[in-house]
Design an enzyme around this catalytic site. Structure first.
Site, mmCIF file in Angstrom:
data_model
loop_
_atom_site.group_PDB
_atom_site.id
_atom_site.type_symbol
_atom_site.label_atom_id
_atom_site.label_comp_id
_atom_site.label_asym_id
_atom_site.label_seq_id
_atom_site.Cartn_x
_atom_site.Cartn_y
_atom_site.Cartn_z
ATOM 1 N N HIS A 1 3.860 -1.990 3.145
ATOM 2 C CA HIS A 1 3.801 -0.654 2.541
ATOM 3 C C HIS A 1 5.104 -0.375 1.793
ATOM 4 O O HIS A 1 6.171 -0.309 2.428
ATOM 5 C CB HIS A 1 3.587 0.410 3.623
ATOM 6 C CG HIS A 1 2.255 0.297 4.313
ATOM 7 N ND1 HIS A 1 2.005 -0.623 5.298
ATOM 8 C CD2 HIS A 1 1.102 0.974 4.116
ATOM 9 C CE1 HIS A 1 0.742 -0.503 5.701
ATOM 10 N NE2 HIS A 1 0.171 0.461 5.003
ATOM 11 N N ASP B 1 0.826 -1.212 0.000
ATOM 12 C CA ASP B 1 0.000 0.000 0.000
ATOM 13 C C ASP B 1 0.862 1.265 0.000
ATOM 14 O O ASP B 1 2.057 1.236 0.318
ATOM 15 C CB ASP B 1 -0.862 0.043 1.262
ATOM 16 C CG ASP B 1 -1.990 -0.961 1.242
ATOM 17 O OD1 ASP B 1 -1.998 -1.838 0.352
ATOM 18 O OD2 ASP B 1 -2.858 -0.865 2.124
HETATM 19 NI NI NI Z 1 -2.640 3.278 3.345
#
Ligand code: NI
Length: 304
Positions: free
Chosen positions: A259, A116
């Protein structure tokens, strides 16, 4: 019959003790202890999102958030096959078919790596790692960051990864109107498609917030069941904690959240991959995890 009355009283007392706010109307002043499914939290914004957009709250008054809490955690991982919001008219389910090599995840020990908040300056390093390991992953990209790192998004698609949207600039959808939410989704999807040439069919809402408008996005909503909390380590990098969290939680059928906006997360991925390979895992994209077929009005957190 008296026993049922006594039983009811006992149940009410128990519900009070356990903080079951749903069955009591006490006025003890305590805050609700049972969060709504999909309730959002105002967690510190990860990576580059250190300035929260000044968006006026426009949520339904019945949808309380934990905005007043001092140190809220990320939203808890949704349960398996969490149901999509059901209020309002429910459009007919539409099937999303994403081409890709078929993997029988009913037999193989599959895990879907998802990244992400990118793309970022760390994304090329991650792509090199994935390329070297012949692994395909799923990226949930921010439109505003795609504008800044267009080559990274192009490379994600060119390398065979699946690219979904994570909104335009990472607001909590619980703070937006329906129109603003749809704009966040479709504007980012258009930007991604302009770079990849492929339609965007997967959505991961920031903070896991899922207001009732979600089915109208026309996308499958992809959550996760393995959270390494790597986003908490952007100030104090802790690669080992991320690796340990991943290895402790992953099960066959897991969707693992990382991430690529964080350098330490990219370093952790390079360690997580060989460790999971050694345990016999097959790395798949999210569509592959579900046989290449997803429903546009459903929420997916893992494969059973
Ligand atoms: Ni996010």
């Amino acid at each position: 019959m008296r026993p049922p009355q006594r039983l009811l009283a006992a149940l009410l007392a128990l519900s009070t003790l356990t903080g079951c706010a749903a069955t009591t109307s006490t006025s003890d002043g305590g805050e609700a202890t049972v969060p709504e499914p999909g309730a959002t939290a105002t967690a510190p914004l990860p990576g580059p999102f250190r300035t929260r957009p000044a968006t006026p709250a426009a949520t339904s008054p019945t949808r309380s958030t934990s905005a007043a809490r001092p140190t809220p955690a990320r939203p808890t991982t949704p349960g398996p096959t969490a149901a999509a919001p059901t209020s309002g008219p429910t459009p007919a389910p539409s099937s999303i078919v994403v081409p890709g090599d078929a993997v029988d995840c009913a037999r193989a020990r599959c895990v879907a790596l998802t990244f992400d908040d990118g793309p970022s300056e760390f994304t090329p390093q991650l792509l090199a790692t994935l390329r070297g390991d012949h692994i395909h992953a799923t990226f949930f990209v921010l439109g505003a960051w795609a504008v800044l790192h267009p080559d990274a998004v192009r490379a994600e698609a060119r390398d065979g990864h699946v690219v979904g949207t994570h909104s335009w600039n990472h607001p909590s959808f619980a703070t937006l109107t329906d129109a603003q939410i749809l704009d966040q989704v479709h504007r980012s999807a258009a930007e991604i498609t302009s770079l990849t040439g492929k339609p965007v069919q997967l959505l991961r809402p920031p903070y896991g917030a899922m207001p009732p408008v979600m089915p109208r996005t026309g996308m499958a909503v992809i959550m996760w069941n393995t959270d390494t909390h790597d986003w908490q380590h952007w100030k104090k990098p802790d690669v080992k904690a991320t690796v340990d969290a991943a290895l402790a939680q992953v099960r066959p059928g897991s969707i693992l959240l990382l991430h690529d906006s964080h350098g330490p997360s990219v370093q952790a991925a390079a360690q997580i991959i060989p460790a999971l390979k050694a345990r016999g895992y097959t790395f798949v994209t999210v569509p592959q995890l579900f046989g290449g077929r997803l429903a546009a009005d459903q929420v997916y957190a893992h494969r059973r």
